[in-house]
Write an enzyme that holds these catalytic residues in place. Structure first.
Site, PDB file in Angstrom:
ATOM      1  N   TYR A 315       0.819  -1.221   0.000  1.00 22.24           N
ATOM      2  CA  TYR A 315       0.000   0.000   0.000  1.00 22.24           C
ATOM      3  C   TYR A 315       0.851   1.270   0.000  1.00 22.24           C
ATOM      4  CZ  TYR A 315      -3.378  -3.275   2.159  1.00 22.24           C
ATOM      5  OH  TYR A 315      -4.199  -4.337   2.467  1.00 22.24           O
ATOM      6  N   CYS A 342      13.866 -11.105  -2.656  1.00 17.86           N
ATOM      7  CA  CYS A 342      14.536 -10.795  -3.920  1.00 17.86           C
ATOM      8  C   CYS A 342      13.642 -10.011  -4.866  1.00 17.86           C
ATOM      9  CB  CYS A 342      15.034 -12.081  -4.561  1.00 17.86           C
ATOM     10  SG  CYS A 342      16.341 -12.779  -3.568  1.00 17.86           S
ATOM     11  N   TYR A 371      -2.851  -5.882  10.655  1.00 18.03           N
ATOM     12  CA  TYR A 371      -2.524  -6.330   9.302  1.00 18.03           C
ATOM     13  C   TYR A 371      -1.017  -6.494   9.116  1.00 18.03           C
ATOM     14  CZ  TYR A 371      -7.272  -4.551   9.087  1.00 18.03           C
ATOM     15  OH  TYR A 371      -8.585  -4.318   9.369  1.00 18.03           O
TER      16      TYR A 371
HETATM   17  N1  LLP Z   1     -15.430  -4.208   9.031  1.00 22.72           N
HETATM   18  C1  LLP Z   1     -15.324  -4.617   7.752  1.00 22.72           C
HETATM   19  C2  LLP Z   1     -16.513  -5.097   7.061  1.00 22.72           C
HETATM   20  C3  LLP Z   1     -14.080  -4.569   7.112  1.00 22.72           C
HETATM   21  O1  LLP Z   1     -13.981  -4.972   5.849  1.00 22.72           O
HETATM   22  C4  LLP Z   1     -12.941  -4.103   7.809  1.00 22.72           C
HETATM   23  C5  LLP Z   1     -11.611  -4.062   7.174  1.00 22.72           C
HETATM   24  C6  LLP Z   1     -13.092  -3.705   9.148  1.00 22.72           C
HETATM   25  C7  LLP Z   1     -14.360  -3.761   9.719  1.00 22.72           C
HETATM   26  C8  LLP Z   1     -11.955  -3.217   9.996  1.00 22.72           C
HETATM   27  O2  LLP Z   1     -11.352  -2.080   9.490  1.00 22.72           O
HETATM   28  P1  LLP Z   1     -10.283  -1.289  10.408  1.00 22.72           P
HETATM   29  O3  LLP Z   1     -11.000  -0.772  11.620  1.00 22.72           O
HETATM   30  O4  LLP Z   1      -9.211  -2.227  10.784  1.00 22.72           O
HETATM   31  O5  LLP Z   1      -9.770  -0.204   9.524  1.00 22.72           O
HETATM   32  N2  LLP Z   1      -4.985  -4.680   5.037  1.00 22.72           N
HETATM   33  C9  LLP Z   1      -5.345  -3.281   5.065  1.00 22.72           C
HETATM   34  C10 LLP Z   1      -6.676  -3.027   5.722  1.00 22.72           C
HETATM   35  C11 LLP Z   1      -7.807  -3.835   5.123  1.00 22.72           C
HETATM   36  C12 LLP Z   1      -9.101  -3.654   5.826  1.00 22.72           C
HETATM   37  C13 LLP Z   1     -10.143  -4.579   5.326  1.00 22.72           C
HETATM   38  N3  LLP Z   1     -11.388  -4.471   5.992  1.00 22.72           N
HETATM   39  C14 LLP Z   1      -4.216  -2.499   5.733  1.00 22.72           C
HETATM   40  O6  LLP Z   1      -3.188  -3.092   6.075  1.00 22.72           O
HETATM   41  O7  LLP Z   1      -4.305  -1.280   5.874  1.00 22.72           O
END
Ligand code: LLP
Length: 419
Positions: A315, A342, A371
């Site tokens: 990202y 690599c 994450y």
């Molecule tokens: N609820 C739903 C339906 C979601 O899809 C997500 C995250 C959350 C709650 C929680 O979101 P948060 O509060 O953590 O922002 N891998 C990415 C983030 C992907 C989030 C996917 N859905 C990163 O490393 O930033």
């Protein structure tokens, strides 16, 4: 952004010298401070419950370590789960299925059947999923994820609520879908939307709650269904840079609950923070193994790459970096912090001023709890790393490092190829 204590040039994390944790458990290693984790949960729970009954559904996709889930279970958490694996993992940590809400996308019949068997709550994503679920059972309480037409997030890759998104029942189909669920014999209890992840503005929360409140009333007047809960998703961003301000949770809670109370008869609010609860509770410790001056660029080579923390590579995410055994020492030059994978895209940080890095130094990558481990991989045949929990000066292993032999455990060499 949360920073940490300095004891004679040594970074202190959870009451311990970070460099000593690295020496004891090896690197790379994710290290979580139990007190920060509990504090984050309590802060968000109290902010909302001051105004109206609110369930905190921890979005466990951010971090599914069983010890972390067990701590949050002690705090009374609910869970937002996105797969049968996350549902069963949460149950393994002791969280009862009634406190787990599954919100999937493109859910197979096999997964629906397995979910029904667990007794967890199901938040339906599409009209197709509703019809397929009805063939399995109508004897479970439901809610629907709606595409609200409001998007937010730190990257286009994690914005989920905009018009035309792959997630949720399209807004224009919402009322008909609730009517259909009622006709099928379901008891429909709630409504849900999620705008995206990691933005630092509060507007998307009030915007999406306005949209959902309007729908709650349309659903009631057109179908007679009186909904009980409204879930406005997750996405609360946290500062990853020193100069960034954190979101004022009390302000969000006050504004959101005011809209819900003024405009609807909804009794319970729910939200699904993932990042907010775990992000700054955890650092990634990685050891400097190589220092290189490549002319226009200087590199700190470390033993964690995008196999261990993919967010910078995937990202372009910023994670603050410090040298844990030269904490708060004067910085001497700019470096890229790069890993053993690599690919040129393998980096943890670009252009950071650091205090004279040397082989053996312990580098701390901040805000690694959300994450981080959950997105790590075996790329380049590198085993997954260890996880450690620290609590007021004591450290415990909460995940053993994987071994190279374990990388082969599910592979099969057909007999004919062994000859
Ligand atoms: N609820 C739903 C339906 C979601 O899809 C997500 C995250 C959350 C709650 C929680 O979101 P948060 O509060 O953590 O922002 N891998 C990415 C983030 C992907 C989030 C996917 N859905 C990163 O490393 O930033």
């Amino acid at each position: 952004m949360r920073d940490f204590e300095n004891d004679h040039g040594m970074m202190i994390f959870g009451g311990m010298k970070a460099a000593e944790i690295a020496d004891r458990f090896g690197t790379p290693v994710y290290v979580t401070d139990e007190q920060i984790l509990r504090g984050n949960y309590r802060r968000i729970h109290q902010a909302f419950n001051k105004y109206m009954p609110t369930e905190i559904h921890y979005a466990c996709k951010a971090n599914t370590n069983l010890a972390i889930l067990s701590i949050l279970n002690q705090e009374g958490t609910h869970i937002d789960a996105v797969s049968i694996g996350e549902v069963l993992t949460s149950m393994k940590a002791g969280i009862p299925p009634e406190r787990i809400m599954y919100t999937g996308v493109n859910v197979s019949d096999a997964e629906l059947k397995a979910l029904v068997e667990t007794g967890c709550r199901i938040n339906v994503d599409s009209e197709s999923e509703l019809e397929r679920l009805a063939k399995i059972t109508t004897d479970i309480p439901l809610s629907f994820r709606i595409t609200p037409g409001v998007a937010s997030g730190h990257s286009a890759k994690v914005m989920t609520g905009g018009k035309g998104a792959k997630f949720g029942v399209p807004f224009s189909r919402a009322v008909d879908t609730y009517a259909r669920a009622k006709d099928l014999g379901f008891e429909v209890k709630g409504i849900h939307a999620h705008t995206g992840s990691g933005g630092l503005s509060t507007e998307p929360f009030t915007d999406v709650v306005e949209v959902l409140c309007g729908l709650v009333n349309d659903i009631e007047s057109e179908t007679g269904i009186q909904l009980e809960f409204l879930d406005f998703g997750g996405g609360i961003g946290v500062p990853y840079k020193m100069q960034e301000e954190e979101i004022d949770m009390d302000e969000v809670a006050m504004e959101v609950t005011e809209i819900v109370k003024d405009e609807t008869k909804i009794k319970t609010l729910a939200l699904e923070p993932g990042r907010y609860i775990v992000c700054d509770s955890t650092i990634l410790l990685t050891r400097c193994v190589d220092v290189k001056d490549a002319g226009p660029k200087k590199y700190v080579g470390v033993d964690a790459g995008f196999n261990t923390l993919i967010r910078p590579a995937f990202y372009d995410s910023y994670h603050y970096v410090a040298i844990a055994n030269k904490f708060n020492k004067a910085c001497t030059a700019k470096y890229d912090v790069v890993g053993p994978i690599c690919e040129t895209g393998d980096y943890l940080a670009h252009d950071r001023v650091l205090p004279d890095p040397e082989e053996g130094d312990v580098i701390a990558i901040y805000n690694a709890g959300a994450y981080g481990f959950t997105m790590s991989s075996n790329y380049n045949s590198r085993p997954l790393c260890a996880e450690v929990l620290v609590n007021e000066g004591e450290a415990e292993l909460i995940r053993e490092p994987e071994t190279i032999e374990e990388l082969w455990r599910h592979q099969i060499i057909p007999e004919r190829l062994r000859r």
